[in-house]
Design a protein around this motif. Structure first.
Motif, PDB file in Angstrom:
ATOM      1  N   SER A  68       0.871  -1.051  -0.158  1.00 28.15           N
ATOM      2  CA  SER A  68      -0.086   0.083  -0.074  1.00 28.15           C
ATOM      3  C   SER A  68       0.913   1.257   0.017  1.00 28.15           C
ATOM      4  CB  SER A  68      -1.029  -0.130   1.223  1.00 28.15           C
ATOM      5  OG  SER A  68      -1.866   1.271   1.208  1.00 28.15           O
ATOM      6  N   MET A  69       1.961   1.281   0.641  1.00 31.37           N
ATOM      7  CA  MET A  69       2.795   2.562   0.838  1.00 31.37           C
ATOM      8  C   MET A  69       3.419   2.667  -0.159  1.00 31.37           C
ATOM      9  SD  MET A  69       4.719   1.985   4.465  1.00 31.37           S
ATOM     10  CE  MET A  69       5.496   3.372   4.436  1.00 31.37           C
ATOM     11  N   ILE A  70       3.878   1.385  -1.223  1.00 32.34           N
ATOM     12  CA  ILE A  70       4.548   1.568  -2.445  1.00 32.34           C
ATOM     13  C   ILE A  70       3.576   2.139  -3.430  1.00 32.34           C
ATOM     14  CG2 ILE A  70       5.387   0.224  -4.601  1.00 32.34           C
ATOM     15  CD1 ILE A  70       6.670  -1.557  -2.409  1.00 32.34           C
ATOM     16  N   ASP A  71       2.441   1.597  -3.527  1.00 31.51           N
ATOM     17  CA  ASP A  71       1.172   2.211  -4.448  1.00 31.51           C
ATOM     18  C   ASP A  71       1.014   3.730  -4.159  1.00 31.51           C
ATOM     19  OD1 ASP A  71       1.036  -0.522  -5.246  1.00 31.51           O
ATOM     20  OD2 ASP A  71      -0.706  -1.092  -4.306  1.00 31.51           O
ATOM     21  N   ARG A  72       0.938   4.024  -3.015  1.00 30.00           N
ATOM     22  CA  ARG A  72       0.424   5.478  -2.575  1.00 30.00           C
ATOM     23  C   ARG A  72       1.720   6.486  -2.932  1.00 30.00           C
ATOM     24  NH1 ARG A  72      -1.960   5.668   3.272  1.00 30.00           N
ATOM     25  NH2 ARG A  72      -2.263   7.784   2.768  1.00 30.00           N
ATOM     26  N   THR A  73       2.732   5.769  -2.866  1.00 28.74           N
ATOM     27  CA  THR A  73       4.141   6.602  -3.319  1.00 28.74           C
ATOM     28  C   THR A  73       4.040   6.846  -4.737  1.00 28.74           C
ATOM     29  OG1 THR A  73       5.200   5.738  -1.331  1.00 28.74           O
ATOM     30  CG2 THR A  73       6.676   6.846  -3.354  1.00 28.74           C
ATOM     31  N   VAL A  74       3.738   5.744  -5.640  1.00 33.14           N
ATOM     32  CA  VAL A  74       3.610   5.999  -6.878  1.00 33.14           C
ATOM     33  C   VAL A  74       2.441   6.979  -7.470  1.00 33.14           C
ATOM     34  CG1 VAL A  74       2.836   4.819  -9.183  1.00 33.14           C
ATOM     35  CG2 VAL A  74       4.755   3.829  -7.342  1.00 33.14           C
ATOM     36  N   GLU A  75       1.306   6.929  -6.821  1.00 38.14           N
ATOM     37  CA  GLU A  75       0.149   7.711  -6.896  1.00 38.14           C
ATOM     38  C   GLU A  75       0.735   8.990  -6.512  1.00 38.14           C
ATOM     39  OE1 GLU A  75      -3.089   6.514  -4.889  1.00 38.14           O
ATOM     40  OE2 GLU A  75      -3.346   4.607  -5.798  1.00 38.14           O
ATOM     41  N   PHE A  76       1.238   9.461  -5.523  1.00 37.33           N
ATOM     42  CA  PHE A  76       1.746  10.764  -4.930  1.00 37.33           C
ATOM     43  C   PHE A  76       2.674  11.245  -5.935  1.00 37.33           C
ATOM     44  CE2 PHE A  76       4.647  13.472  -2.869  1.00 37.33           C
ATOM     45  CZ  PHE A  76       3.834  14.372  -2.408  1.00 37.33           C
ATOM     46  N   GLU A  77       3.753  10.523  -6.597  1.00 38.05           N
ATOM     47  CA  GLU A  77       4.399  10.915  -7.480  1.00 38.05           C
ATOM     48  C   GLU A  77       3.996  11.316  -8.950  1.00 38.05           C
ATOM     49  OE1 GLU A  77       8.213  12.392  -9.130  1.00 38.05           O
ATOM     50  OE2 GLU A  77       7.633  11.856  -6.896  1.00 38.05           O
ATOM     51  N   ILE A  78       3.089  10.541  -9.346  1.00 40.76           N
ATOM     52  CA  ILE A  78       2.171  10.996 -10.411  1.00 40.76           C
ATOM     53  C   ILE A  78       1.543  12.157 -10.220  1.00 40.76           C
ATOM     54  CG2 ILE A  78       0.212  10.245 -11.898  1.00 40.76           C
ATOM     55  CD1 ILE A  78       1.183   7.415 -11.499  1.00 40.76           C
ATOM     56  N   LYS A  79       0.888  12.272  -9.097  1.00 38.75           N
ATOM     57  CA  LYS A  79       0.123  13.795  -8.842  1.00 38.75           C
ATOM     58  C   LYS A  79       1.097  14.942  -8.856  1.00 38.75           C
ATOM     59  CE  LYS A  79      -3.885  11.334  -6.720  1.00 38.75           C
ATOM     60  NZ  LYS A  79      -4.560  11.272  -5.383  1.00 38.75           N
ATOM     61  N   SER A  80       2.250  14.643  -8.430  1.00 36.68           N
ATOM     62  CA  SER A  80       3.248  15.773  -7.955  1.00 36.68           C
ATOM     63  C   SER A  80       3.822  15.957  -9.470  1.00 36.68           C
ATOM     64  CB  SER A  80       4.302  15.053  -7.028  1.00 36.68           C
ATOM     65  OG  SER A  80       3.913  15.080  -5.870  1.00 36.68           O
ATOM     66  N   SER A  81       4.077  15.257 -10.432  1.00 37.76           N
ATOM     67  CA  SER A  81       4.457  15.196 -11.508  1.00 37.76           C
ATOM     68  C   SER A  81       3.425  16.185 -12.484  1.00 37.76           C
ATOM     69  CB  SER A  81       4.973  13.972 -12.395  1.00 37.76           C
ATOM     70  OG  SER A  81       3.936  13.437 -12.779  1.00 37.76           O
ATOM     71  N   TRP A  82       2.162  15.833 -12.173  1.00 32.62           N
ATOM     72  CA  TRP A  82       1.255  16.400 -13.130  1.00 32.62           C
ATOM     73  C   TRP A  82       1.038  18.062 -12.454  1.00 32.62           C
ATOM     74  CZ3 TRP A  82      -3.348  12.591 -12.154  1.00 32.62           C
ATOM     75  CH2 TRP A  82      -3.322  11.510 -13.071  1.00 32.62           C
ATOM     76  N   SER A  83       1.065  18.173 -11.255  1.00 31.40           N
ATOM     77  CA  SER A  83       0.981  19.492 -10.722  1.00 31.40           C
ATOM     78  C   SER A  83       2.194  20.285 -11.272  1.00 31.40           C
ATOM     79  CB  SER A  83       0.881  19.619  -9.264  1.00 31.40           C
ATOM     80  OG  SER A  83       2.019  19.039  -8.442  1.00 31.40           O
ATOM     81  N   ARG A  84       3.497  19.779 -11.269  1.00 31.81           N
ATOM     82  CA  ARG A  84       4.890  20.509 -11.830  1.00 31.81           C
ATOM     83  C   ARG A  84       4.378  20.784 -13.152  1.00 31.81           C
ATOM     84  NH1 ARG A  84       7.471  16.778  -8.471  1.00 31.81           N
ATOM     85  NH2 ARG A  84       7.929  15.427 -10.290  1.00 31.81           N
ATOM     86  N   SER A  85       3.749  19.930 -14.132  1.00 30.28           N
ATOM     87  CA  SER A  85       3.728  20.232 -15.568  1.00 30.28           C
ATOM     88  C   SER A  85       2.474  21.006 -16.076  1.00 30.28           C
ATOM     89  CB  SER A  85       3.361  18.609 -16.496  1.00 30.28           C
ATOM     90  OG  SER A  85       2.244  18.251 -15.886  1.00 30.28           O
ATOM     91  N   GLU A  86       1.250  21.398 -15.055  1.00 25.18           N
ATOM     92  CA  GLU A  86       0.499  22.075 -15.550  1.00 25.18           C
ATOM     93  C   GLU A  86       0.923  23.710 -15.740  1.00 25.18           C
ATOM     94  OE1 GLU A  86      -2.395  21.827 -12.506  1.00 25.18           O
ATOM     95  OE2 GLU A  86      -2.989  19.665 -12.752  1.00 25.18           O
ATOM     96  N   PRO A  87       1.584  24.458 -14.801  1.00 27.59           N
ATOM     97  CA  PRO A  87       1.756  25.357 -15.210  1.00 27.59           C
ATOM     98  C   PRO A  87       2.572  25.795 -16.599  1.00 27.59           C
ATOM     99  CG  PRO A  87       2.791  25.288 -13.044  1.00 27.59           C
ATOM    100  CD  PRO A  87       2.160  23.973 -13.607  1.00 27.59           C
ATOM    101  N   TYR A  88       3.421  24.757 -17.071  1.00 27.95           N
ATOM    102  CA  TYR A  88       4.229  24.462 -18.186  1.00 27.95           C
ATOM    103  C   TYR A  88       3.016  24.499 -19.460  1.00 27.95           C
ATOM    104  CZ  TYR A  88       7.150  23.369 -22.012  1.00 27.95           C
ATOM    105  OH  TYR A  88       7.829  23.137 -23.402  1.00 27.95           O
ATOM    106  N   LEU A  89       2.118  23.749 -19.091  1.00 29.02           N
ATOM    107  CA  LEU A  89       1.170  23.724 -20.111  1.00 29.02           C
ATOM    108  C   LEU A  89       0.301  24.717 -20.278  1.00 29.02           C
ATOM    109  CD1 LEU A  89      -0.353  20.177 -19.036  1.00 29.02           C
ATOM    110  CD2 LEU A  89       1.258  20.927 -21.273  1.00 29.02           C
ATOM    111  N   ASP A  90       0.008  25.648 -19.182  1.00 29.92           N
ATOM    112  CA  ASP A  90      -0.749  27.031 -19.283  1.00 29.92           C
ATOM    113  C   ASP A  90       0.193  27.898 -19.950  1.00 29.92           C
ATOM    114  OD1 ASP A  90      -2.698  25.896 -17.937  1.00 29.92           O
ATOM    115  OD2 ASP A  90      -2.127  26.682 -15.865  1.00 29.92           O
TER     116      ASP A  90
END
Length: 59
Positions: free
Chosen positions: A34-56
């Motif tokens: 569960s910790m591994i899965d949640r870490t992957v999900e967190f990393e995906i969400k973090s990468s999305w939030s980092r890439s959003e300003p670039y897309l804007d």
């Protein structure tokens, strides 16, 4: 032995050292997975939030 199994064994040892005796190896494996899965999900969400300003900026 898989990484999850090794981490589960370590977690189980740590829990026993803290007096937690009610969890079996299978419980510890579930917690580690569960910790591994949640870490992957967190990393995906973090990468999305980092890439959003670039897309804007391109629009």
């Amino acid at each position: 032995m898989s990484v999850v199994s090794i981490m589960a064994a370590i977690l189980e040892d740590e829990l026993v050292a803290y007096g937690v005796l009610g969890l079996a190896q299978v419980d510890c494996k579930a917690i580690v997975q569960s910790m591994i899965d949640r870490t992957v999900e967190f990393e995906i969400k973090s990468s999305w939030s980092r890439s959003e300003p670039y897309l804007d900026e391109q629009n």
